[in-house]
Scaffold this active site. Structure first.
Site, mmCIF file in Angstrom:
data_model
loop_
_atom_site.group_PDB
_atom_site.id
_atom_site.type_symbol
_atom_site.label_atom_id
_atom_site.label_comp_id
_atom_site.label_asym_id
_atom_site.label_seq_id
_atom_site.Cartn_x
_atom_site.Cartn_y
_atom_site.Cartn_z
ATOM 1 N N ARG A 41 0.505 16.919 -2.585
ATOM 2 C CA ARG A 41 1.114 15.634 -2.222
ATOM 3 C C ARG A 41 2.611 15.782 -1.934
ATOM 4 O O ARG A 41 3.232 14.856 -1.414
ATOM 5 C CB ARG A 41 0.963 14.627 -3.362
ATOM 6 C CG ARG A 41 -0.457 14.214 -3.694
ATOM 7 C CD ARG A 41 -0.365 13.260 -4.872
ATOM 8 N NE ARG A 41 -1.629 12.890 -5.480
ATOM 9 C CZ ARG A 41 -2.274 11.747 -5.242
ATOM 10 N NH1 ARG A 41 -1.808 10.893 -4.365
ATOM 11 N NH2 ARG A 41 -3.386 11.466 -5.899
ATOM 12 N N ASN B 145 3.333 5.437 -8.355
ATOM 13 C CA ASN B 145 4.169 6.112 -7.355
ATOM 14 C C ASN B 145 4.464 5.223 -6.146
ATOM 15 O O ASN B 145 5.393 5.487 -5.391
ATOM 16 C CB ASN B 145 3.526 7.434 -6.897
ATOM 17 C CG ASN B 145 2.225 7.223 -6.164
ATOM 18 O OD1 ASN B 145 1.303 6.583 -6.670
ATOM 19 N ND2 ASN B 145 2.121 7.760 -4.961
ATOM 20 N N HIS B 146 3.704 4.141 -5.972
ATOM 21 C CA HIS B 146 4.003 3.224 -4.861
ATOM 22 C C HIS B 146 5.054 2.184 -5.241
ATOM 23 O O HIS B 146 5.531 1.450 -4.377
ATOM 24 C CB HIS B 146 2.735 2.537 -4.347
ATOM 25 C CG HIS B 146 1.931 3.424 -3.455
ATOM 26 N ND1 HIS B 146 1.913 3.318 -2.089
ATOM 27 C CD2 HIS B 146 1.121 4.473 -3.743
ATOM 28 C CE1 HIS B 146 1.128 4.248 -1.561
ATOM 29 N NE2 HIS B 146 0.636 4.958 -2.563
ATOM 30 N N ASP C 260 -5.462 1.602 -9.889
ATOM 31 C CA ASP C 260 -4.778 1.105 -8.695
ATOM 32 C C ASP C 260 -5.425 -0.174 -8.160
ATOM 33 O O ASP C 260 -6.649 -0.293 -8.132
ATOM 34 C CB ASP C 260 -4.831 2.158 -7.582
ATOM 35 C CG ASP C 260 -4.022 3.406 -7.914
ATOM 36 O OD1 ASP C 260 -3.784 3.669 -9.104
ATOM 37 O OD2 ASP C 260 -3.646 4.122 -6.964
ATOM 38 N N HIS D 134 0.354 6.599 -14.865
ATOM 39 C CA HIS D 134 -0.182 6.454 -13.519
ATOM 40 C C HIS D 134 -0.743 7.760 -12.964
ATOM 41 O O HIS D 134 -1.882 7.828 -12.503
ATOM 42 C CB HIS D 134 0.863 5.909 -12.546
ATOM 43 C CG HIS D 134 0.324 5.790 -11.153
ATOM 44 N ND1 HIS D 134 -0.613 4.847 -10.812
ATOM 45 C CD2 HIS D 134 0.529 6.534 -10.030
ATOM 46 C CE1 HIS D 134 -0.954 5.000 -9.539
ATOM 47 N NE2 HIS D 134 -0.270 6.015 -9.038
ATOM 48 N N ASP E 178 1.134 -1.896 -1.295
ATOM 49 C CA ASP E 178 0.803 -0.966 -0.189
ATOM 50 C C ASP E 178 -0.694 -0.910 0.097
ATOM 51 O O ASP E 178 -1.523 -1.225 -0.746
ATOM 52 C CB ASP E 178 1.315 0.451 -0.462
ATOM 53 C CG ASP E 178 2.827 0.574 -0.306
ATOM 54 O OD1 ASP E 178 3.414 -0.283 0.378
ATOM 55 O OD2 ASP E 178 3.408 1.519 -0.862
ATOM 56 N N ARG E 179 -1.013 -0.485 1.308
ATOM 57 C CA ARG E 179 -2.397 -0.267 1.772
ATOM 58 C C ARG E 179 -3.155 -1.574 2.019
ATOM 59 O O ARG E 179 -3.620 -1.824 3.102
ATOM 60 C CB ARG E 179 -3.201 0.605 0.802
ATOM 61 C CG ARG E 179 -2.555 1.923 0.455
ATOM 62 C CD ARG E 179 -2.627 2.887 1.612
ATOM 63 N NE ARG E 179 -2.331 4.255 1.168
ATOM 64 C CZ ARG E 179 -2.188 5.277 1.991
ATOM 65 N NH1 ARG E 179 -2.318 5.110 3.290
ATOM 66 N NH2 ARG E 179 -1.915 6.479 1.528
ATOM 67 N N HIS F 70 -3.511 -1.862 -5.227
ATOM 68 C CA HIS F 70 -3.085 -1.689 -3.828
ATOM 69 C C HIS F 70 -3.253 -2.927 -2.962
ATOM 70 O O HIS F 70 -3.846 -2.872 -1.881
ATOM 71 C CB HIS F 70 -3.828 -0.511 -3.189
ATOM 72 C CG HIS F 70 -3.216 0.813 -3.518
ATOM 73 N ND1 HIS F 70 -1.904 1.120 -3.239
ATOM 74 C CD2 HIS F 70 -3.728 1.916 -4.128
ATOM 75 C CE1 HIS F 70 -1.634 2.345 -3.644
ATOM 76 N NE2 HIS F 70 -2.719 2.850 -4.205
ATOM 77 N N ASP G 34 0.596 1.058 -9.011
ATOM 78 C CA ASP G 34 0.146 0.904 -7.619
ATOM 79 C C ASP G 34 -0.441 -0.479 -7.352
ATOM 80 O O ASP G 34 -1.641 -0.647 -7.087
ATOM 81 C CB ASP G 34 -0.835 2.020 -7.210
ATOM 82 C CG ASP G 34 -0.103 3.321 -6.892
ATOM 83 O OD1 ASP G 34 1.105 3.409 -7.187
ATOM 84 O OD2 ASP G 34 -0.732 4.243 -6.346
ATOM 85 N N HIS H 4 -4.254 6.754 -9.718
ATOM 86 C CA HIS H 4 -3.564 7.594 -8.734
ATOM 87 C C HIS H 4 -4.460 8.349 -7.754
ATOM 88 O O HIS H 4 -3.993 8.760 -6.703
ATOM 89 C CB HIS H 4 -2.666 8.593 -9.496
ATOM 90 C CG HIS H 4 -1.687 9.353 -8.641
ATOM 91 N ND1 HIS H 4 -0.905 8.756 -7.679
ATOM 92 C CD2 HIS H 4 -1.330 10.667 -8.636
ATOM 93 C CE1 HIS H 4 -0.130 9.673 -7.114
ATOM 94 N NE2 HIS H 4 -0.368 10.833 -7.672
#
Length: 260
Positions: free
Chosen positions: A198, A101-102, A38, A151, A72-73, A40, A69, A225
């Protein structure tokens, strides 16, 4: 602001889509290759990742696989994804991007990407178009026929890698089912498939991992992940490894980051 001009960004993404249409659900890659977890939206950490991994070599001399990913974040979701896309277009046989998943509307509308693009462009068009691109990212990769990269993790409905190739991947990530599992599942100390806290995907353990490796003649599974404080975490007698590439995640976790 000094952000990416919308017209150039859309042109970049349209070219990227043309490339993605030529790639299958499961990429078949050869080593040597650097596997990354990731990112992010941590753009400056991505630059640092390349500085360390390239070690003075030029781009184009090494292969990279990113396991999803990108957004995001962090503070630079759009630039992070656009930078990786630009590298993919410049070195198409050297850079590979999987779906995380993002890379999904339901998630990136909530965790920063949507607001970031709204802030830059004043409308949701760029966000919407990026998600159309995310819809066609490959789901997994097999390296040298022996290493499976994804992922999230495994799915009870996908005992064989070939089955992934039969799925229509061009869609929003569903909330249940095999595509969802690949992006959401997590390894755990369990002997059976279990519900994931989750709210999507499954928890799977050593028996499921062993069976998947035997059925597909694999010796290793790599995935991301999950935040790993040391930057990586090994499971099940080193048959599965989490690779995490976002240091000090969310600018407060004080974790290390690695590539493999």
């Amino acid at each position: 602001g000094n952000t990416l001009p919308e017209k150039q960004l859309i042109e970049l993404l349209m070219k990227f889509m043309e490339v993605l249409y030529t790639e299958s659900n499961v990429l078949e890659l050869q080593s040597p290759i650097t596997i990354c977890g990731d990112i992010h939206g941590q753009l400056y950490d991505l630059f640092e990742l390349f500085a360390k991994a390239l070690n003075g070599e030029d781009f184009g001399n090494q292969q990279f696989l990113f396991m999803g990913d990108y957004v995001d974040r962090g503070r630079f979701s759009l630039e992070t994804f656009a930078y990786l896309v630009a590298l993919k277009l410049k070195y198409p046989g050297k850079f590979y991007l999987l779906r995380g998943n993002h890379e999904c509307r339901q998630v990136n509308q909530m965790y920063g990407f949507y607001n970031e693009t709204q802030y830059y462009y004043g409308h949701a068009g760029v966000w919407s178009f990026c998600n159309e691109v995310f819809d066609i990212l490959p789901m997994a990769a097999v390296i040298d026929g022996r290493v499976f990269s994804v992922h999230g993790g495994l799915s009870p409905s996908l005992p064989l890698i070939e089955m992934i190739s039969l799925i229509e991947r061009q869609q929003e990530l569903p909330a249940v089912g095999p595509l969802c599992d690949l992006c959401w599942s997590d390894p755990d100390e369990t002997n059976s498939w279990r519900e994931n806290q989750r709210g999507a995907g499954f928890l799977f353990g050593a028996p499921q991992t062993k069976a998947f490796c035997q059925n597909n003649k694999l010796k290793l599974i790599t995935r991301s992940h999950q935040l790993a404080m040391e930057g990586f975490q090994k499971y099940f007698d080193d048959t599965l490894i989490t690779v995490w590439s976002a240091p000090n995640y969310m600018y407060r976790s004080n974790n290390k980051a690695t590539v493999m």
